[in-house]
Scaffold this motif. Structure first.
Motif, PDB file in Angstrom:
ATOM      1  N   ASP A   1       0.834  -1.217   0.000  1.00 20.76           N
ATOM      2  CA  ASP A   1       0.000   0.000   0.000  1.00 20.76           C
ATOM      3  C   ASP A   1       0.861   1.256   0.000  1.00 20.76           C
ATOM      4  O   ASP A   1       0.638   2.197  -0.762  1.00 20.76           O
ATOM      5  CB  ASP A   1      -0.898   0.024   1.239  1.00 20.76           C
ATOM      6  CG  ASP A   1      -2.037  -0.976   1.150  1.00 20.76           C
ATOM      7  OD1 ASP A   1      -2.228  -1.544   0.064  1.00 20.76           O
ATOM      8  OD2 ASP A   1      -2.718  -1.171   2.165  1.00 20.76           O
TER       9      ASP A   1
ATOM     10  N   TYR B   1      -2.062   2.556  -9.225  1.00 22.28           N
ATOM     11  CA  TYR B   1      -2.706   2.718  -7.921  1.00 22.28           C
ATOM     12  C   TYR B   1      -4.208   2.470  -8.018  1.00 22.28           C
ATOM     13  O   TYR B   1      -4.805   1.789  -7.175  1.00 22.28           O
ATOM     14  CB  TYR B   1      -2.428   4.124  -7.393  1.00 22.28           C
ATOM     15  CG  TYR B   1      -3.036   4.404  -6.032  1.00 22.28           C
ATOM     16  CD1 TYR B   1      -2.421   3.944  -4.876  1.00 22.28           C
ATOM     17  CD2 TYR B   1      -4.221   5.127  -5.905  1.00 22.28           C
ATOM     18  CE1 TYR B   1      -2.959   4.189  -3.629  1.00 22.28           C
ATOM     19  CE2 TYR B   1      -4.773   5.383  -4.671  1.00 22.28           C
ATOM     20  CZ  TYR B   1      -4.140   4.913  -3.538  1.00 22.28           C
ATOM     21  OH  TYR B   1      -4.684   5.150  -2.289  1.00 22.28           O
TER      22      TYR B   1
ATOM     23  N   ASN C   1      -6.391  -0.728  -6.349  1.00 20.23           N
ATOM     24  CA  ASN C   1      -7.484  -0.526  -5.398  1.00 20.23           C
ATOM     25  C   ASN C   1      -8.865  -0.716  -6.014  1.00 20.23           C
ATOM     26  O   ASN C   1      -9.872  -0.332  -5.416  1.00 20.23           O
ATOM     27  CB  ASN C   1      -7.383   0.886  -4.800  1.00 20.23           C
ATOM     28  CG  ASN C   1      -6.236   1.018  -3.824  1.00 20.23           C
ATOM     29  OD1 ASN C   1      -6.305   0.548  -2.698  1.00 20.23           O
ATOM     30  ND2 ASN C   1      -5.150   1.648  -4.276  1.00 20.23           N
TER      31      ASN C   1
ATOM     32  N   PRO D   1     -10.067   1.821  -0.559  1.00 20.42           N
ATOM     33  CA  PRO D   1      -8.704   1.970  -0.085  1.00 20.42           C
ATOM     34  C   PRO D   1      -8.607   1.781   1.427  1.00 20.42           C
ATOM     35  O   PRO D   1      -9.412   2.282   2.197  1.00 20.42           O
ATOM     36  CB  PRO D   1      -8.358   3.404  -0.476  1.00 20.42           C
ATOM     37  CG  PRO D   1      -9.262   3.708  -1.624  1.00 20.42           C
ATOM     38  CD  PRO D   1     -10.541   2.983  -1.310  1.00 20.42           C
TER      39      PRO D   1
ATOM     40  N   ALA E   1      -5.259   0.697   4.455  1.00 21.63           N
ATOM     41  CA  ALA E   1      -3.831   0.420   4.620  1.00 21.63           C
ATOM     42  C   ALA E   1      -3.600  -0.894   5.336  1.00 21.63           C
ATOM     43  O   ALA E   1      -3.057  -0.941   6.426  1.00 21.63           O
ATOM     44  CB  ALA E   1      -3.169   1.568   5.381  1.00 21.63           C
TER      45      ALA E   1
ATOM     46  N   LYS F   1      -5.174  -5.796  -1.897  1.00 21.69           N
ATOM     47  CA  LYS F   1      -6.627  -5.858  -1.856  1.00 21.69           C
ATOM     48  C   LYS F   1      -7.203  -7.166  -2.370  1.00 21.69           C
ATOM     49  O   LYS F   1      -8.209  -7.643  -1.910  1.00 21.69           O
ATOM     50  CB  LYS F   1      -7.218  -4.720  -2.708  1.00 21.69           C
ATOM     51  CG  LYS F   1      -6.665  -3.352  -2.348  1.00 21.69           C
ATOM     52  CD  LYS F   1      -6.927  -3.015  -0.894  1.00 21.69           C
ATOM     53  CE  LYS F   1      -6.334  -1.683  -0.519  1.00 21.69           C
ATOM     54  NZ  LYS F   1      -4.887  -1.665  -0.539  1.00 21.69           N
TER      55      LYS F   1
END
Length: 793
Positions: free
Chosen positions: A547, A565, A569, A574, A576, A580
């Motif tokens: 992340d 990015y 995601n 999103p 941390a 995912k």
């Protein structure tokens, strides 16, 4: 030797094809070309002389297949054949400035993991050729027509360790831009540069126009002089004779383009004759000297390259029994191949390079390291970092590894640098350089910068460019040495400001002894990223690491448009807490691709609890093999993975056969196939690969071997009532035997289908000689078998 001193300053001309000339002069099908050095030396001398008169500045000795494996059936020794060949070439060149290159081609057997040939066995075969050629007075060593980077490396090392001669090295590529085993031109260049060859490039493969994109890629990937020996087009075989579509005039036009691109050495391969070489002299005035270019810092496996500069690279740390309890248990139980599963997990979590450590009390460290390297070859594409305090283990690992690796590590102690730097230089590796010396780890940034400077300086003394060093400024635990944590970052900034060296960190040290270690790790990771961190040795699956890196790449401008990015995601909001995309349970396809023989055994036994053996085959194994086959057809995987998958499936079939035997049943083959390399042809690599794959699908393959008489093939088909025959021929001179074999089968009026394959064949020509199917590769053979036996049913 003045010619060789000026490589890159002007165009140098090699000769053309030996095989084509021998065929033109009436060499009989099945006759060993290298044996002619002793049996018909006048003919060989005549061909060499014609090339000298045509203007060749480098003659290729008639030793392409002069290794112990290929010469065995002739009764001649490597020494006598090679000495005779080099002597004939040198006599032809006498009184001229033409030099002689000892020609070394592939052994004729595939290396592990595809075949059975080990690195050591290949090395010894090449060593014998090199020693004989050097003793006979060869001026250069030419290693050519290689399709396997591992075999190429064995030959290069044998050449460099057993002669002081310049080494020219060329590989052969398909139209898709890869070798048979999935190596792309850039990886070839990176790997051969690391070993210090004098000239590298491409030969055979395709016609000159088709090679242009491959040559362009090679030129962009290296500053080493580049060589090209193209075929005179793609051959069409007519009545056993190969006809080539590219004339000598057309060949010259392409050579002019090559010279203008900066190619330093040009010659001819299949289909070219002295007439082609004579015309090639017209390309010399088009030569353009290449400018030295800035090249990125790349490590690579045989199938994947990773750039270490310009972005941050995650190096997975989990293949280390000291820090991985489950792996330690497996190592202690004698199962080093458990590391392969850990490797796949780390790659799935974002690791681009994998650190491999096999050091554990009571364990055979070099043996485990060797087994893991061989086990990962062709399965795990991520480049490797070898982690050991034993120089012998490091050298063994670098020697047999197909690619360019990282050594972990060297430090500022004189004893360490003396032991490690020569190994790093010899194999062209990168090296993690620790900022500690005889006085230990300096407390402040200035002290660590001083050690870093010493490491860089001593590396230069050994001929190692500072860009090959990954300086580790050593982060200590914040719980015990809190003030030193920031000194590490200061030292890292000094390295980036005062050198071209890269930086790395074993980052998880910082959080030892503290609660919620993941928060400390990812926060310090973010701090290091803004201080010039190039690589990080860490568990990529740890919370927040990937992340943090993805977010940093957006903010630092490395992820243009934040595309990576956003994609990262896209499956969840999103947060941390790690990657995912959840990784689901392994499928049979996953197990096959990982080559996990223990895993396939366990999965098969589990399915047998509720399913019948035939159901497991039809509903699980064959569909998984089909999925793997489709990946191969799309070039998402390459031959090593395909063959390893087939071998892994074989484990499941053995279990299922055993289960059926318990119930007094028998697993009937899906069909019986006869396979043979035709009379006069001694090459069986393609046939053997096809056999492995067909057997993995449940077919019974009767392998008659190579150089098989027509009568034996016909007799076997009649006796076994076979419905499909696979015939292989690699040489243009033996395609006529294939045609005669098919004709003999037809005369017997046998209800059999014939599929043919081999480098000199095309689908169009296979029809003209009476074949029912053309099999371009091993996977295609499976599709043919499925169609034939489906029709039978």
């Amino acid at each position: 030797m003045d010619l060789l001193k000026n490589i890159g300053e002007g165009l140098i001309l090699f000769d053309g094809a030996m095989g084509t000339m021998l065929q033109n002069y009436g060499m009989k099908p099945g006759q060993n070309p290298e044996a002619l050095n002793l049996e018909d030396p006048e003919l060989i001398a005549r061909i060499h002389k014609e090339y000298v008169e045509a203007g060749a500045q480098l003659l290729t000795s008639n030793t392409f297949g002069a290794n112990a494996y290929k010469l065995y059936e002739t009764g001649y020794s490597v020494k006598e054949v090679v000495e005779a060949a080099v002597t004939l070439a040198k006599k032809a060149a006498a009184g001229t400035e033409t030099l002689v290159a000892l020609d070394i081609g592939p052994i004729g057997k595939m290396m592990k993991p595809i075949g059975l040939l080990t690195f050591e066995e290949a090395y010894d075969l090449f060593r014998e050729q090199v020693e004989a050629g050097a003793a006979a007075g060869a001026d250069v060593i030419l290693i050519e027509t290689m399709s396997d980077l591992s075999e190429m490396r064995a030959a290069v090392l044998a050449a460099k360790e057993h002669s002081g001669l310049p080494v020219f090295a060329t590989m052969t590529f398909s139209e898709d831009g890869n070798t048979l085993t999935g190596t792309e031109p850039e990886i070839m260049a990176i790997s051969l540069d690391a070993l210090g060859v004098d000239v590298l490039g491409v030969n055979c493969s395709l016609g000159p126009k088709e090679l242009v994109p491959i040559i362009e890629r090679i030129l962009k990937a290296t500053n080493t002089p580049v060589m090209v020996q193209a075929n005179a087009g793609i051959p069409v075989t007519e009545g056993g004779i190969a006809r080539y579509s590219v004339t000598s005039e057309d060949f010259l036009e392409s050579a002019k383009d090559f010279a203008a691109m900066g190619v330093s050495v040009i010659g001819g391969c299949c289909g070219t004759t002295p007439a082609y070489i004579k015309d090639l002299k017209g390309a010399a005035t088009y030569f353009r000297k290449r400018e030295q270019q800035e090249l990125g810092s790349y490590v690579c496996s045989a199938q994947k390259k990773v750039r270490l500069d310009g972005k941050v690279t995650l190096i997975g740390e989990r293949i280390n029994p000291s820090g991985n309890k489950k792996l330690k248990e497996q190592f202690m139980a004698g199962n080093p191949m458990a590391a392969v599963r850990v490797a796949f997990e780390q790659v799935q979590n974002g690791a681009e390079v994998l650190d491999v450590n096999t050091s554990l009390p009571g364990v055979d460290e070099p043996g485990y390291m060797k087994e893991i390297i061989d086990g990962m070859s062709g399965l795990v594409e991520a480049p490797l970092q070898f982690d050991s305090t034993n120089p012998d283990v490091l050298e063994m690992a670098l020697r047999r590894y197909s690619g360019v690796a990282i050594v972990n590590s060297v430090n500022g102690e004189e004893e360490s640098m003396t032991a490690i730097y020569p190994i790093v230089k010899k194999y062209g590796a990168f090296v993690v350089a620790l900022c500690l010396d005889e006085q230990g780890i300096p407390d402040d940034a200035a002290g660590r910068a001083k050690v870093a400077g010493k490491l860089i300086g001593r590396a230069k003394d050994y001929g190692i460019d500072e860009g090959r060093l990954l300086i580790d400024c050593l982060v200590l635990t914040a719980s015990a040495q809190q003030k030193a944590v920031m000194e590490t970052l200061k030292a890292m900034r000094w390295v980036k400001e005062h050198s071209r060296s890269l930086t790395t960190l074993g980052l998880s040290n910082v959080s030892f002894g503290l609660p919620f270690r993941a928060l400390i790790n990812r926060t310090y990771f973010a701090m290091a990223l803004t201080s010039g961190l190039d690589t990080v040795i860490i568990n990529p699956g740890a919370a927040g690491i990937v992340d943090t890196l993805k977010a940093f790449n957006v903010l630092a401008g490395h992820d243009e448009g934040a595309m990576e990015y956003i994609a990262y995601n896209s499956d969840a909001a999103p947060k941390a807490d790690g990657p995912k995309k959840a990784v689901g349970p392994r499928t049979f396809k996953d197990i096959l691709l990982e080559g996990d023989k223990n895993g396939i055994a366990e999965a098969t036994k589990e399915l047998l609890i509720n399913e019948e053996p035939l159901s497991v085959i039809d509903n699980h194994i064959v569909p998984a093999l089909d999925e793997v086959g489709k990946l191969y057809e799309k070039k998402d995987i390459f031959l090593p993975q395909l063959i390893r998958s087939a071998e892994t499936a074989g484990v499941a079939f053995e279990i299922l056969r055993g289960k059926l035997t318990e119930g007094h049943k028998k697993l009937e083959p899906k069909g019986t196939i006869v396979m043979a390399t035709v009379k006069g042809d001694i090459h069986d690599i393609g046939k053997n690969l096809a056999k492995v794959l067909l057997e993995s699908y449940g077919y019974d393959v009767i392998d008659l071997g190579k150089d098989v008489p027509i009568e034996k093939i016909v007799e076997t088909v009649k006796e076994r009532k076979v419905k499909l025959v696979g015939l292989s021929a690699l040489m243009t001179t033996t395609v006529v035997s294939m045609e005669e074999t098919i004709a003999a089968l037809r005369r017997e009026n046998l209800p059999v289908k014939v599929m043919v394959g081999g480098a000199v064949l095309t689908e169009k020509y296979s029809k003209t000689i009476g074949a029912d199917y053309y099999s371009k590769d091993a996977r295609a053979g499976v599709l043919v078998a499925e169609e034939v036996f489906r029709q039978e049913k």
